[in-house]
Design an enzyme around this catalytic site. Structure first.
Site, PDB file in Angstrom:
ATOM      1  N   CYS A 111     -13.761  47.963  39.124  1.00  0.00           N
ATOM      2  CA  CYS A 111     -13.395  46.959  40.136  1.00  0.00           C
ATOM      3  C   CYS A 111     -14.332  46.976  41.348  1.00  0.00           C
ATOM      4  CB  CYS A 111     -11.957  47.167  40.571  1.00  0.00           C
ATOM      5  SG  CYS A 111     -10.815  47.139  39.179  1.00  0.00           S
ATOM      6  N   HIS A 248     -10.841  43.714  47.273  1.00  0.00           N
ATOM      7  CA  HIS A 248     -10.518  43.627  45.845  1.00  0.00           C
ATOM      8  C   HIS A 248      -9.017  43.365  45.695  1.00  0.00           C
ATOM      9  CE1 HIS A 248      -9.897  44.479  41.722  1.00  0.00           C
ATOM     10  NE2 HIS A 248      -9.410  45.697  41.914  1.00  0.00           N
ATOM     11  N   ASN A 278      -5.287  40.916  39.134  1.00  0.00           N
ATOM     12  CA  ASN A 278      -6.459  41.781  39.311  1.00  0.00           C
ATOM     13  C   ASN A 278      -7.479  41.476  38.208  1.00  0.00           C
ATOM     14  OD1 ASN A 278      -8.315  43.862  39.324  1.00  0.00           O
ATOM     15  ND2 ASN A 278      -6.808  45.498  39.569  1.00  0.00           N
TER      16      ASN A 278
HETATM   17  N1  COA Z   1       8.474  46.101  35.413  1.00  0.00           N
HETATM   18  C1  COA Z   1       9.603  46.763  35.674  1.00  0.00           C
HETATM   19  N2  COA Z   1       9.645  48.079  35.884  1.00  0.00           N
HETATM   20  C2  COA Z   1       8.476  48.747  35.834  1.00  0.00           C
HETATM   21  C3  COA Z   1       7.249  48.120  35.560  1.00  0.00           C
HETATM   22  C4  COA Z   1       7.286  46.734  35.337  1.00  0.00           C
HETATM   23  N3  COA Z   1       6.181  46.022  35.086  1.00  0.00           N
HETATM   24  N4  COA Z   1       6.252  49.035  35.578  1.00  0.00           N
HETATM   25  C5  COA Z   1       6.834  50.210  35.878  1.00  0.00           C
HETATM   26  N5  COA Z   1       8.176  50.048  36.008  1.00  0.00           N
HETATM   27  C6  COA Z   1       9.187  51.046  36.311  1.00  0.00           C
HETATM   28  C7  COA Z   1       8.758  52.453  35.969  1.00  0.00           C
HETATM   29  O1  COA Z   1       8.971  52.737  34.620  1.00  0.00           O
HETATM   30  C8  COA Z   1       9.629  53.263  36.896  1.00  0.00           C
HETATM   31  O2  COA Z   1      10.901  53.328  36.321  1.00  0.00           O
HETATM   32  P1  COA Z   1      11.793  54.674  36.452  1.00  0.00           P
HETATM   33  O3  COA Z   1      12.037  54.826  37.939  1.00  0.00           O
HETATM   34  O4  COA Z   1      12.991  54.359  35.667  1.00  0.00           O
HETATM   35  O5  COA Z   1      10.944  55.778  35.885  1.00  0.00           O
HETATM   36  C9  COA Z   1       9.757  52.380  38.140  1.00  0.00           C
HETATM   37  O6  COA Z   1       9.400  51.061  37.733  1.00  0.00           O
HETATM   38  C10 COA Z   1       8.847  52.807  39.276  1.00  0.00           C
HETATM   39  O7  COA Z   1       7.554  53.033  38.741  1.00  0.00           O
HETATM   40  P2  COA Z   1       6.350  53.469  39.647  1.00  0.00           P
HETATM   41  O8  COA Z   1       5.148  53.669  38.786  1.00  0.00           O
HETATM   42  O9  COA Z   1       6.800  54.590  40.526  1.00  0.00           O
HETATM   43  O10 COA Z   1       6.185  52.140  40.539  1.00  0.00           O
HETATM   44  P3  COA Z   1       5.248  51.913  41.749  1.00  0.00           P
HETATM   45  O11 COA Z   1       6.030  51.531  42.928  1.00  0.00           O
HETATM   46  O12 COA Z   1       4.230  53.022  41.900  1.00  0.00           O
HETATM   47  O13 COA Z   1       4.470  50.615  41.273  1.00  0.00           O
HETATM   48  C11 COA Z   1       2.336  49.980  40.435  1.00  0.00           C
HETATM   49  C12 COA Z   1       3.661  50.664  40.132  1.00  0.00           C
HETATM   50  C13 COA Z   1       1.455  50.077  39.195  1.00  0.00           C
HETATM   51  C14 COA Z   1       2.609  48.524  40.754  1.00  0.00           C
HETATM   52  C15 COA Z   1       1.662  50.675  41.649  1.00  0.00           C
HETATM   53  O14 COA Z   1       1.626  52.062  41.452  1.00  0.00           O
HETATM   54  C16 COA Z   1       0.274  50.172  41.857  1.00  0.00           C
HETATM   55  O15 COA Z   1       0.052  49.009  42.122  1.00  0.00           O
HETATM   56  N6  COA Z   1      -0.728  51.076  41.840  1.00  0.00           N
HETATM   57  C17 COA Z   1      -2.091  50.684  41.968  1.00  0.00           C
HETATM   58  C18 COA Z   1      -2.577  50.177  40.643  1.00  0.00           C
HETATM   59  C19 COA Z   1      -3.848  49.405  40.754  1.00  0.00           C
HETATM   60  O16 COA Z   1      -4.045  48.672  41.667  1.00  0.00           O
HETATM   61  N7  COA Z   1      -4.715  49.576  39.758  1.00  0.00           N
HETATM   62  C20 COA Z   1      -5.946  48.921  39.676  1.00  0.00           C
HETATM   63  C21 COA Z   1      -6.884  49.483  40.666  1.00  0.00           C
HETATM   64  S1  COA Z   1      -8.411  48.709  40.600  1.00  0.00           S
END
Ligand code: COA
Length: 321
Positions: A111, A248, A278
């Site tokens: 990215c 980004h 993204n």
């Molecule tokens: N829909 C519903 N629930 C979801 C889900 C989805 N698409 N994806 C994950 N969950 C659930 C998980 O399983 C977890 O459930 P649990 O509590 O029963 O275990 C819960 O939601 C929380 O998951 P978590 O991973 O802690 O959520 P989060 O608040 O960290 O959000 C992201 C997840 C991926 C949105 C966040 O971490 C993020 O945006 N990170 C950066 C990723 C990124 O930008 N990557 C590219 C970089 S270039």
């Protein structure tokens, strides 16, 4: 001599998949995706390829810049989703455009790819080796995504953006800050082909994108403000003097957190994540081109561009539009 962006363009696949559609594939909801990421929909390639999207974006950028393909001396495509292992997407785009005088190659910085492309091209232009470069960020991430993994499949989209960079006496890139941390490579990764030859039989299955979302989130909210501040320091420009911060488009909450850390109003951080999601290396040039198309960029204004992603990689660039 400075390197100045003189034209931009973007191209998106026709098919639009909203969050509702994804909830038919995995257990998720529009509410969850919007609340955690700010994403509402994304474009997914059907007939389009990384090469066709890149070529479409490049043609528009050349037209906007009033530059002929034959004038381009350096053609860089930032991508992690080339249609061919070899040749590079850049060589195929070169052929499509007829950019016969360009040296063409791809770079892989996920990215941050477009920022890295600026980093390379700016050095060539500043040193006087080349005068005109075409930089493209192009991705069809949808082919690397595991469509059964709700933690990643909701985040990504396909598309391409391009910019023509030209030698200029005024304006252009003022300073950059770019970095990598390979020790954290497995925070966000996608395995390539395994060794499979007459002397070793490896895995047959190809890898899909794997991510530790929370680690990426923490990395982004710490590193992005730091590298922006470093680039501002090098440019001798204060955050208050910046008209727009183009980041980004990975997550709305990351962008809001960066705005807060830099003590800058959110209005200075335009976003298209709601409609494009993204698109990895394509995200910054798509945003830039959409801003130019909407007449929201004015000559003389100061901008910050910043990207971050797998590698881990990151970068920021201060420029005068
Ligand atoms: N829909 C519903 N629930 C979801 C889900 C989805 N698409 N994806 C994950 N969950 C659930 C998980 O399983 C977890 O459930 P649990 O509590 O029963 O275990 C819960 O939601 C929380 O998951 P978590 O991973 O802690 O959520 P989060 O608040 O960290 O959000 C992201 C997840 C991926 C949105 C966040 O971490 C993020 O945006 N990170 C950066 C990723 C990124 O930008 N990557 C590219 C970089 S270039």
């Amino acid at each position: 001599m400075k390197a100045k962006i003189i034209g931009t363009g973007y191209e998106l696949p026709v098919y639009e998949a909203d969050n509702q559609y994804l909830s038919t594939l995995v257990e998720t909801s529009d509410e969850w995706i919007r609340e955690r990421t700010g994403i509402g929909k994304r474009r997914l390639a059907k007939e389009e390829t990384t090469t066709s999207l890149a070529t479409g974006a490049a043609k528009k950028a050349l037209l906007k810049a009033n530059v002929k393909a034959e004038e381009i001396e350096l053609l860089i495509v930032a991508t992690i989703t080339s249609d061919t292992e070899t040749p590079s997407t850049a060589c195929r785009v070169q052929a499509e455009l007829g950019a016969v005088h360009a040296v063409a190659f791809d770079i892989n910085a996920a990215c941050s790819g477009f920022l890295y492309a600026i980093h390379i091209a700016e050095s060539f232009i500043r040193s006087g080796i080349y005068k005109k470069a075409l930089l493209i960020g192009a991705e069809t991430l949808s082919k690397l995504v595991d469509w059964t993994d709700r933690g990643t499949c909701v985040l990504f989209g396909d598309g391409a953006g391009a910019a023509v960079l030209a030698a200029s006496e005024d304006g252009g890139v003022l300073a950059q800050s770019v970095g990598s941390n390979g020790e954290k490579w497995d925070v966000l990764s996608c395995m390539g082909r395994a060794i499979n030859n007459p002397v070793h039989k490896g895995e047959k299955e190809l890898g899909y994108l794997k991510m530790n979302g929370q680690d990426v989130f923490k990395f982004a909210v710490r590193t992005v403000p730091m590298c922006i501040e470093d680039a501002l320091l090098k440019a001798d420009v204060k955050a208050e003097e910046i008209d727009l911060f183009l980041l980004h488009q990975a997550n709305q909450r990351i962008i809001q957190s960066v705005a807060k850390r830099l003590k800058q109003p959110e209005e200075k951080f335009p976003m298209n994540i709601e409609r494009c999601a993204n698109t990895s290396a394509a995200s910054l040039p798509i945003l830039l081109a959409q801003m130019e198309e909407e007449g929201r960029l004015h000559r003389g204004e100061k901008l910050v561009l910043s990207g971050f992603g797998a590698g881990l990689t990151w970068g920021a660039c201060v420029l005068e539009w």
